[in-house]
Design a protein around this motif. Structure first.
Motif, PDB file in Angstrom:
ATOM      1  N   SER A   1      62.850  40.025   8.488  1.00 60.40           N
ATOM      2  CA  SER A   1      62.229  38.905   8.898  1.00 60.40           C
ATOM      3  C   SER A   1      63.163  37.020   8.980  1.00 60.40           C
ATOM      4  CB  SER A   1      61.290  38.557   7.818  1.00 60.40           C
ATOM      5  OG  SER A   1      61.706  38.470   6.386  1.00 60.40           O
ATOM      6  N   GLY A   2      63.268  36.723   9.643  1.00 67.21           N
ATOM      7  CA  GLY A   2      63.711  35.404   9.754  1.00 67.21           C
ATOM      8  C   GLY A   2      64.357  35.123  10.471  1.00 67.21           C
ATOM      9  N   GLU A   3      64.948  34.118  10.709  1.00 69.61           N
ATOM     10  CA  GLU A   3      65.287  33.380  12.486  1.00 69.61           C
ATOM     11  C   GLU A   3      66.398  34.018  13.067  1.00 69.61           C
ATOM     12  OE1 GLU A   3      64.869  29.034  12.108  1.00 69.61           O
ATOM     13  OE2 GLU A   3      63.008  29.436  10.718  1.00 69.61           O
ATOM     14  N   PHE A   4      66.236  33.885  14.139  1.00 75.19           N
ATOM     15  CA  PHE A   4      66.907  34.596  15.363  1.00 75.19           C
ATOM     16  C   PHE A   4      68.025  33.149  15.875  1.00 75.19           C
ATOM     17  CE2 PHE A   4      68.811  36.378  19.600  1.00 75.19           C
ATOM     18  CZ  PHE A   4      69.321  37.582  19.261  1.00 75.19           C
ATOM     19  N   THR A   5      69.525  33.636  16.372  1.00 76.02           N
ATOM     20  CA  THR A   5      69.851  32.324  16.107  1.00 76.02           C
ATOM     21  C   THR A   5      70.920  32.311  17.591  1.00 76.02           C
ATOM     22  OG1 THR A   5      72.622  33.699  16.112  1.00 76.02           O
ATOM     23  CG2 THR A   5      71.209  33.109  13.803  1.00 76.02           C
ATOM     24  N   VAL A   6      70.289  32.759  18.379  1.00 78.55           N
ATOM     25  CA  VAL A   6      70.341  33.234  20.040  1.00 78.55           C
ATOM     26  C   VAL A   6      68.913  32.727  20.906  1.00 78.55           C
ATOM     27  CG1 VAL A   6      71.858  33.805  21.962  1.00 78.55           C
ATOM     28  CG2 VAL A   6      72.516  34.521  19.570  1.00 78.55           C
ATOM     29  N   PRO A   7      68.712  31.391  21.592  1.00 76.96           N
ATOM     30  CA  PRO A   7      67.685  31.146  22.323  1.00 76.96           C
ATOM     31  C   PRO A   7      67.922  32.196  23.264  1.00 76.96           C
ATOM     32  CG  PRO A   7      69.449  29.272  22.266  1.00 76.96           C
ATOM     33  CD  PRO A   7      70.367  30.298  21.100  1.00 76.96           C
ATOM     34  N   ARG A   8      66.294  32.231  24.008  1.00 73.80           N
ATOM     35  CA  ARG A   8      65.899  33.126  24.426  1.00 73.80           C
ATOM     36  C   ARG A   8      66.831  33.123  25.778  1.00 73.80           C
ATOM     37  NH1 ARG A   8      61.538  35.710  25.894  1.00 73.80           N
ATOM     38  NH2 ARG A   8      61.219  36.362  27.649  1.00 73.80           N
ATOM     39  N   SER A   9      67.399  33.499  26.666  1.00 73.84           N
ATOM     40  CA  SER A   9      68.779  34.003  27.556  1.00 73.84           C
ATOM     41  C   SER A   9      68.160  34.172  29.129  1.00 73.84           C
ATOM     42  CB  SER A   9      69.296  35.841  27.381  1.00 73.84           C
ATOM     43  OG  SER A   9      68.649  36.254  27.247  1.00 73.84           O
TER      44      SER A   9
END
Length: 426
Positions: free
Chosen positions: A180-188
């Motif tokens: 769990s957490g937050e993903f660091t890369v915006p939608r590609s």
């Protein structure tokens, strides 16, 4: 049809003794093959993976390539020297974790402006696992279970950013992964990188039908290709997918000559180069599971029975029951009067398409028209110039007939393949 270029690596296809052969780790080799493929308007450039040097009889196998750079690093560099060509990396789902790999793939997709692909492979091999802290603990029956959840988890991470650029927390709690957490890369740019699966087993076919955009196969004959094509395409409906949602692309080799006869002569010489006397003994030892160094490669086949799971050869996959394969080799050798080396050449190195440019173009087209493939992943026998003849002499004929694109119509790999961008699942 769809076309892709496979960078030659650790396999019996590559002819390293040819004076035109160059380094398999120098960046200029990758650039040459990738730019050749892009000049030919290929869909993508494909890199395999090797996580451990192969061993033979307790020693590093000295007939193999001993250097193989990490795929995503190479492809990130190639993103800067290509414009439209897709960039496909083979990365193992057994010895990686979803968060970090999803991040690296999304990064490549951004760097390349939507050209990234992931060839998902698995391993239950304890020999390879020794290079990793947790070892080869994964049971063979569980490898696709982990892979399926791995891909699903990566897609959850990619979908944790909205198409509008907003980030949302993610939480995944499954049998294989709890993160769990937050993903660091915006939608590609593609939404998700394209997913490729390489496998022929029932499990592999089902995994491809449920989760992949491309399946990389090894069926070289029209009959085998049609049977595989029909089987895999029929599995898609169970997952709410259409036949065109999964592209079937066998790995193939090609020899092009001025005439069909000249191409046949070239193909025979290539096969002799691929199977040196030393490689013939290696192939036999892999099959028999025995030390056969006392045998003459230009003599008859060994008369002894194979030993199953002897551990003599490590890091190579043996396809099929060794007793059945040995019986088939013996039947071929006896019927045609072949030596051990000639038998290995006959059974392991036959090129898929051989002929003049027009012959090769017609046969490739027939495979697609007769639903044996949606396209092909070309595996050249030379590094890095093995695709030059095909791109210069065969591709123009495919374009002239309308079987292959003359120009790219889009900028992303999904657009090349005719695949829709994934629907965002927030």
């Amino acid at each position: 049809m769809h076309l892709a270029a496979h960078f030659p690596g650790v396999n019996a296809t590559t002819v390293w003794a040819d004076p035109r052969s160059r380094s398999q780790i120098d960046f200029s080799s990758f650039v040459h093959l990738a730019r050749t493929a892009e000049r030919g308007k290929f869909d993508f450039f494909f890199l395999a993976e090797g996580l451990r040097l192969r061993e033979h009889n307790g020693r590093i196998h000295d007939l193999d390539v001993v250097g193989r750079p990490e795929s995503l690093t190479v492809l990130s560099a190639l993103a800067a020297v290509t414009e439209r060509l897709g960039l496909a990396a083979t990365v193992n789902a057994t010895f990686n974790e979803p968060y970090e790999l999803a991040r690296r793939l999304a990064t490549l997709d951004h760097l390349s402006e939507g050209r990234a692909a992931w060839n998902v492979v698995t391993s239950s091999d304890a020999f390879t696992g020794e290079n990793f802290r947790r070892g080869g603990y994964l049971d063979r029956a569980d490898r696709y279970t982990r892979a399926a959840e791995f891909v699903a988890t990566a897609r959850e991470l990619w979908d944790s950013w909205t198409p509008d650029g907003d980030s949302r927390p993610f939480a995944h709690d499954g049998e294989q992964f709890t993160i769990s957490g937050e993903f660091t890369v915006p939608r590609s740019p593609q939404g998700h990188p394209v997913v490729i699966q390489a496998g022929d087993s029932g499990e592999g076919r089902e995994f491809a039908a449920s989760a992949a955009d491309i399946i990389f196969t090894r069926h070289g004959t029209l009959e085998a290709g049609r049977a595989f094509y029909a089987d895999v395409k029929a599995r898609l409906a169970a997952y709410g997918r259409e036949p065109d949602d999964l592209k079937i692309m066998p790995g193939v080799t090609v020899v092009v000559g001025d005439t069909d006869a000249e191409a046949q002569e070239q193909a025979y010489e290539i096969r002799r180069q691929q199977v040196s006397p030393q490689n013939a003994i290696l192939a036999a030892e892999q099959l028999w599971g025995r030390d056969l160094s006392a045998y003459d490669p230009d003599g008859p086949l060994p008369e002894v029975d194979p030993v199953v799971d002897s551990g003599l050869v490590k890091g190579r996959v043996l396809h099929g029951d060794p007793f059945a394969v040995v019986a088939r080799w013996r039947a071929i050798s006896e019927a045609k009067g072949l030596s051990l080396r000639q038998t290995v050449i006959e059974t392991t190195t036959r090129q898929s398409f051989i002929g003049s440019p027009r012959t090769v173009a017609a046969e490739l087209t027939a495979f697609v028209d007769e639903r044996a493939a949606d396209g092909f992943i070309l595996v050249p026998h030379l590094t890095p110039g093995g695709l030059d003849d095909f791109v210069d002499r065969v591709v123009p004929l495919l374009q002239e007939s309308g079987a292959f694109r003359s120009e790219y119509s889009g900028s992303t790999l999904r657009s090349h393949l005719g695949l829709a961008e994934p629907v965002w699942k927030g």
